[in-house]
Scaffold this active site. Structure first.
Site, PDB file in Angstrom:
ATOM      1  N   HIS A 213       9.418   8.905  -8.724  1.00 39.54           N
ATOM      2  CA  HIS A 213       9.093   7.651  -7.886  1.00 39.54           C
ATOM      3  C   HIS A 213       9.978   6.924  -7.096  1.00 39.54           C
ATOM      4  O   HIS A 213       9.545   6.664  -5.922  1.00 39.54           O
ATOM      5  CB  HIS A 213       8.367   6.799  -8.976  1.00 39.54           C
ATOM      6  CG  HIS A 213       7.354   5.943  -8.381  1.00 39.54           C
ATOM      7  ND1 HIS A 213       7.488   4.765  -7.828  1.00 39.54           N
ATOM      8  CD2 HIS A 213       5.881   6.152  -8.302  1.00 39.54           C
ATOM      9  CE1 HIS A 213       6.266   4.244  -7.432  1.00 39.54           C
ATOM     10  NE2 HIS A 213       5.203   4.958  -7.647  1.00 39.54           N
ATOM     11  N   CYS A 214      11.214   6.716  -7.766  1.00 42.88           N
ATOM     12  CA  CYS A 214      12.305   5.951  -7.126  1.00 42.88           C
ATOM     13  C   CYS A 214      12.934   6.899  -5.836  1.00 42.88           C
ATOM     14  O   CYS A 214      13.100   6.229  -4.944  1.00 42.88           O
ATOM     15  CB  CYS A 214      13.336   5.602  -8.174  1.00 42.88           C
ATOM     16  SG  CYS A 214      12.940   4.254  -9.165  1.00 42.88           S
ATOM     17  N   MET A 215      12.732   8.078  -6.084  1.00 46.89           N
ATOM     18  CA  MET A 215      13.256   8.917  -5.098  1.00 46.89           C
ATOM     19  C   MET A 215      12.562   9.283  -3.744  1.00 46.89           C
ATOM     20  O   MET A 215      12.992  10.299  -3.065  1.00 46.89           O
ATOM     21  CB  MET A 215      13.953  10.303  -5.795  1.00 46.89           C
ATOM     22  CG  MET A 215      15.177   9.984  -6.755  1.00 46.89           C
ATOM     23  SD  MET A 215      15.844  11.551  -7.050  1.00 46.89           S
ATOM     24  CE  MET A 215      14.887  12.178  -8.183  1.00 46.89           C
TER      25      MET A 215
END
Length: 417
Positions: A404-406
């Site tokens: 999700h962060c990437m």
């Protein structure tokens, strides 16, 4: 007659993902050392060559499912060939405030002489004293290196560009240009803004800017994309914790309401801790009605709902809701949310949350990409009917961010509720 512009926007958290921006590990990560990684917001140094291979595998698995993946180094390489774009970037990155009076002309001249790909690498990877050739302002560079050392940074690296989710976030038909919490990350927003401003991928698209300006000092108003989730039905979730402040949330909500972009904002009051730095580290959607959560934090979330109301001060009605966060989200979507908690006993669950077990990215309803090491949580998701595609966590996860962060979704389909 000119062709109609493509409409960009993100209309859910689990609808079909069409277009996304990522940033592969590179020079910035090669600059990480045990002595500087804390300052640069990484928990450890990484094996960069392996991280690049693992990131390529991540990108490949998205492309195999039909996702158009844009990579930040490539986008920057394209735009720095445009003189106007390059001037816009360097006017903001190379100033007496950033590099010092004595090095402004020298650093700028050197960067302008680089090949586009190398220039893009240094814009993200930073500039150290040893990078500058002695011919560029020889006396000043020598004094700098003699005093501070060849490995000191004239421009600090930006290794957290790996986590493209945070610098900007697409909310329905527009985007925010986020004022980041930590100074170590604020230059990331500048580079992403340049991409949106000058790259044909975006100049030929139709979207609005809801909030943020990298040329402005936002003071205590900080916003990061890991806290922002457009979930559908005209609703956006925003975490309020370590990285995203009430000052930014209030201004963003006002702007979204004024443009008719959303009908309500659900604010998740998070405890301020490294483990819960963003909402998406403890809560993410895997399907239209299924979320994965770290209960130890999510049960502590205090929910608020903000709605437009011209009869109230500042045109908004703000209410604290005396229900659980998951209850509130489900009720506003009109569904009974299924919940998959971080797996294993208390020790395993805490480890898997730390290793981004709840930080998965949905590429279509019921299909997510997550780290391989979170075996307990992945097993529970599969038992709940979710297809979990795994990628290696060994190196990519050292900066405390998962799938999700990437990813910075740019186009994602809505989900009907």
């Amino acid at each position: 007659m000119s062709a109609e512009k493509q409409k960009y926007g993100v209309h859910s958290e689990a609808g079909k993902l069409r277009k996304v921006m990522v940033c592969a590990p590179g020079l910035a990560h090669k600059r990480l050392t045990p002595s500087n990684c804390d300052e640069l917001l990484f928990d450890d140094v990484i094996w960069v060559d392996q991280a690049k291979r693992d990131h390529f595998d991540f990108v490949t698995k998205m492309r195999e499912r039909g996702v158009d993946v844009l990579e930040m180094h490539n986008l920057l390489t394209d735009i720095v060939q445009n003189k106007e774009a390059l001037k816009w970037i360097l006017d903001r990155k190379i100033t007496p405030d950033t590099v010092g009076v004595g090095l402004t002309n020298e650093v700028r001249s050197w960067l302008e002489g680089l090949e586009p790909r190398h220039l893009a690498e240094f814009l993200i990877g930073g500039v150290a004293g040893q990078d500058l050739p002695q011919s560029e302002g020889a006396d000043v560079v020598k004094m700098y290196n003699d005093y501070l050392g060849h490995s000191s940074f004239i421009l600090p690296p930006l290794p957290n560009t790996q986590f493209t989710r945070d610098t900007t976030c697409w909310i329905y038909g527009g985007v925010t240009l986020n004022p980041m919490y930590w100074p170590a990350r604020r230059q990331e927003t500048l580079l992403t803004t340049a991409i949106y401003k000058f790259h044909k991928e975006f100049t030929e698209a139709d979207f609005q800017v809801w909030y943020g300006d990298p040329d402005k000092d936002h003071g205590n108003a900080t916003l990061e994309g890991g806290d922002v989730m457009p979930i559908g039905n005209g609703i956006v979730l925003i975490g309020m914790g370590e990285r995203t402040s009430r000052q930014a949330i209030g201004q963003l909500a006002q702007n979204l309401f004024a443009k008719g972009a959303v009908k309500e904002v659900i604010v998740a009051g998070l405890p301020k801790s490294r483990a819960a730095m963003h909402l998406d580290t403890v809560f993410s959607f895997c399907d239209r009605d299924l979320v994965t959560v770290f209960p130890e934090v999510v049960k502590e979330i205090v929910p608020f709902i903000i709605r437009p109301d011209e009869s109230k001060p500042y045109g908004m009605d703000v209410r604290r809701i005396n229900k659980s966060f998951i209850e509130v989200v489900g009720e506003q979507l009109g569904v009974q949310l299924r919940v998959v908690e971080t797996g294993g006993n208390s020790f395993a669950a805490e480890r898997e949350q730390w290793d981004d077990g709840n930080n998965v990215v949905a590429i279509e309803p019921g299909v997510v990409i997550g780290y391989d090491r979170n075996t307990y949580t992945n097993t529970l998701l599969r038992k709940a009917g979710i297809e979990v595609i795994t990628i290696s966590a060994g190196e990519l996860g050292r900066g405390r961010g998962g799938g999700h962060c990437m990813t910075c979704p740019i186009v994602r389909d809505p989900i009907n509720y």
